[in-house]
Design an enzyme around this catalytic site. Sequence first.
Site, PDB file in Angstrom:
ATOM      1  N   GLU A  85       0.778  -1.032  -0.017  1.00  0.00           N
ATOM      2  CA  GLU A  85       0.114  -0.028  -0.010  1.00  0.00           C
ATOM      3  C   GLU A  85       0.952   1.350   0.152  1.00  0.00           C
ATOM      4  O   GLU A  85       1.675   1.512   0.835  1.00  0.00           O
ATOM      5  CB  GLU A  85      -0.824  -0.019   1.192  1.00  0.00           C
ATOM      6  CG  GLU A  85      -2.098   1.167   1.185  1.00  0.00           C
ATOM      7  CD  GLU A  85      -3.072   0.899   2.308  1.00  0.00           C
ATOM      8  OE1 GLU A  85      -3.267   0.004   2.617  1.00  0.00           O
ATOM      9  OE2 GLU A  85      -3.468   1.900   2.540  1.00  0.00           O
ATOM     10  N   LYS A 280      -7.989  -1.229  10.993  1.00  0.00           N
ATOM     11  CA  LYS A 280      -7.163  -1.644   9.796  1.00  0.00           C
ATOM     12  C   LYS A 280      -5.882  -1.094   9.819  1.00  0.00           C
ATOM     13  O   LYS A 280      -4.792  -1.292   9.028  1.00  0.00           O
ATOM     14  CB  LYS A 280      -8.067  -1.615   8.626  1.00  0.00           C
ATOM     15  CG  LYS A 280      -7.474  -2.393   7.277  1.00  0.00           C
ATOM     16  CD  LYS A 280      -6.636  -1.047   6.425  1.00  0.00           C
ATOM     17  CE  LYS A 280      -6.493  -1.634   4.998  1.00  0.00           C
ATOM     18  NZ  LYS A 280      -5.468  -0.755   4.354  1.00  0.00           N
ATOM     19  N   ASP A 296       4.183 -14.669  11.714  1.00  0.00           N
ATOM     20  CA  ASP A 296       2.712 -15.206  11.156  1.00  0.00           C
ATOM     21  C   ASP A 296       1.867 -13.993  11.243  1.00  0.00           C
ATOM     22  O   ASP A 296       1.112 -13.832  12.319  1.00  0.00           O
ATOM     23  CB  ASP A 296       2.427 -16.208  12.018  1.00  0.00           C
ATOM     24  CG  ASP A 296       1.195 -17.106  11.456  1.00  0.00           C
ATOM     25  OD1 ASP A 296       0.434 -16.433  10.777  1.00  0.00           O
ATOM     26  OD2 ASP A 296       1.022 -18.297  11.581  1.00  0.00           O
TER      27      ASP A 296
HETATM   28  C1  MEV Z   1      -5.997   2.875   4.909  1.00  0.00           C
HETATM   29  O1  MEV Z   1      -5.255   1.852   4.540  1.00  0.00           O
HETATM   30  C2  MEV Z   1      -6.100   2.879   6.381  1.00  0.00           C
HETATM   31  C3  MEV Z   1      -7.200   4.193   6.797  1.00  0.00           C
HETATM   32  O2  MEV Z   1      -8.297   4.048   6.500  1.00  0.00           O
HETATM   33  C4  MEV Z   1      -7.194   3.914   8.468  1.00  0.00           C
HETATM   34  C5  MEV Z   1      -8.233   4.693   9.270  1.00  0.00           C
HETATM   35  O3  MEV Z   1      -9.103   5.063   8.379  1.00  0.00           O
HETATM   36  O4  MEV Z   1      -8.075   5.364  10.244  1.00  0.00           O
HETATM   37  C6  MEV Z   1      -6.570   5.411   6.602  1.00  0.00           C
END
Ligand code: MEV
Length: 440
Positions: A85, A280, A296
Site C-alpha cells: 500500500e 485496519k 505469522d
Molecule cells: C487505509 O489503508 C487505512 C485508513 O483507512 C485507516 C483509518 O481510516 O484510520 C486510512
Amino acid sequence: MSKSISGFSKLSKSKKIDWIVDTYFSNAEDATRILKQYWNSSEKLQQLHDEFIENTITNYYLPFGVAPNFSINGKLYTIPMAIEESSVVAAASKSAKFWLDRGGFKTTVISTTKIGQVHFTYKGDFEKLKQFFISVKSKLFKDTETITKNMKKRGGGIIDIKLRDKTEDIENYYQLHASFETLDAMGANFINSCLEQFAKTFKSEALVFGLFSDEEKQIDIIMSILSNYVPNCLVRAEVSCKVEDLSENGSILGETFANKFVQAVNIAEVEPYRAVTHNKGIMNGIDAVILATGNDFRAVEAGVHAYASRRGKYSSLSHAKVENGIFTFWMEIPLALGTVGGLTGLHPLVKLSLELLHKPSAKELMQIVAVAGLAQNFAALRSLTTTGIQEGHMKMHLMNILNQFEASDFEKQTLTEYFKNNTVTHSAVTEAINNLRVKN
Ligand code: MEV
C-alpha cells in the site's frame, strides 16, 4: 472448462508451469515469461524459496521499505516494512519524525503467556475426571520433558495445565487448558508438540485409571492445538506531549487538533463500522513489520481482532485522552512473536530485518511492532481529522497511476512536479498525461 490433475505435487517445477499455462492461459508463452521473470538468478536462493511451501512456481514480490527515526524508550530504530500500500511507509516515517521531537514512543511488555488446548470428550462423572486430572497432571509434565528440556533451561516451558468443564456449551466437552512461556520463539511448534503429548498421555492413562468405569475410560481426543488468541501476551505503546506541542508550523492549533483527535478515537471506541477501519490502519503498520520479520501475520490478525471484541462488541484498539493539558495516545495489543525459529534464521531478508532492528528479543520485537501500529494509526487519524486522507494517499498513489500508463521517466518527473500543486485524481492524471503526450 479446466481439468483436474493427480500427482501435481510430484511434477518438476517446469512441468507444473507447463500444465498451469496450458490449462488456464490463452497466451501460454506470456504467462510462462511472467512466472519465470520472478525467479531468482541465484539457484540456491530460489531453491530456498521453492522449499518454503509446496508447489512453488515463482516468487511473489512485495516492496520492502524502511521507516527511520523511531525513538522507542529512548533508543533509535529504523523499522523494516514489507507492504504494497503506497502510503504506509511514508505515513510511518512521518509519525516517527513527529514524535521524535516530542519525547518518542514509550512501550512496556505487560505479559508474555501463550495458550494451548487439548479438546476432548468424556462421558461420565466430572468428580472422577477431576480426580484423574489431579493424579495424571505431574505425568503430563514428565512425559513432555524431552520437548521442554531446552526451553526450561532458558527459563521458559509449560506454566500450568488446567482442566476445564465446557459441558454447558457442548455435551461431554472438556479441555486441558495449558499456558506456556516460549521466550524468543513464537512457540507454535513447541506448544503443539507439548499438547499432542498431553493428549497421548491423558488418553492412555485414562485406560488404566482405577476409578473410571469402562465407558469413562474411553476419553476421546478431538484435537490438540495452540490458541492464536493471546490476551495475556500483551504489549503497550504510548506517546504523549503537552497539547500545545501538537501544533505544527502554525498550520494546526494543538488544542483543536487534540480535541478532534480524541473525538475520532472515541468514535472508533463506540462504532464498530469505524473501529474496523481504524484498526485496519493499525494493522497496516503491524502486518508490514510482521511480514518483514518473518512472523505469522494471520495469527496476529486473528488474535488482535478477537482482542478488539473481548468486551462483546468490536472496538478500537487504541485510546486517546487530554488530561491536565497533556495529550496521551496509547494502545495495548496482544502479539505472539518470535525472533528465533520459523523463517527467522532462514529467509535472508528476515535475517537482515532483525539485524536492522538490533537483533531484538521477542519482547523487544513486540514493542517495535506495537509502535509501528500506533504510529500508523496516529498518521491516519492526523490526516483524517485535518486535510482528509485522500490528499496524501493520492500523492503516493500517483506513481501507481503513472505506471498504469507506462509513463516514461520524463513524464513521471514532469507530472510529479505538476501534481505537487494540483489535486491527484485518476481523471486528472489521465488528462495531464494525455496533454503532455500531445505536446511532445
Ligand atoms: C487505509 O489503508 C487505512 C485508513 O483507512 C485507516 C483509518 O481510516 O484510520 C486510512
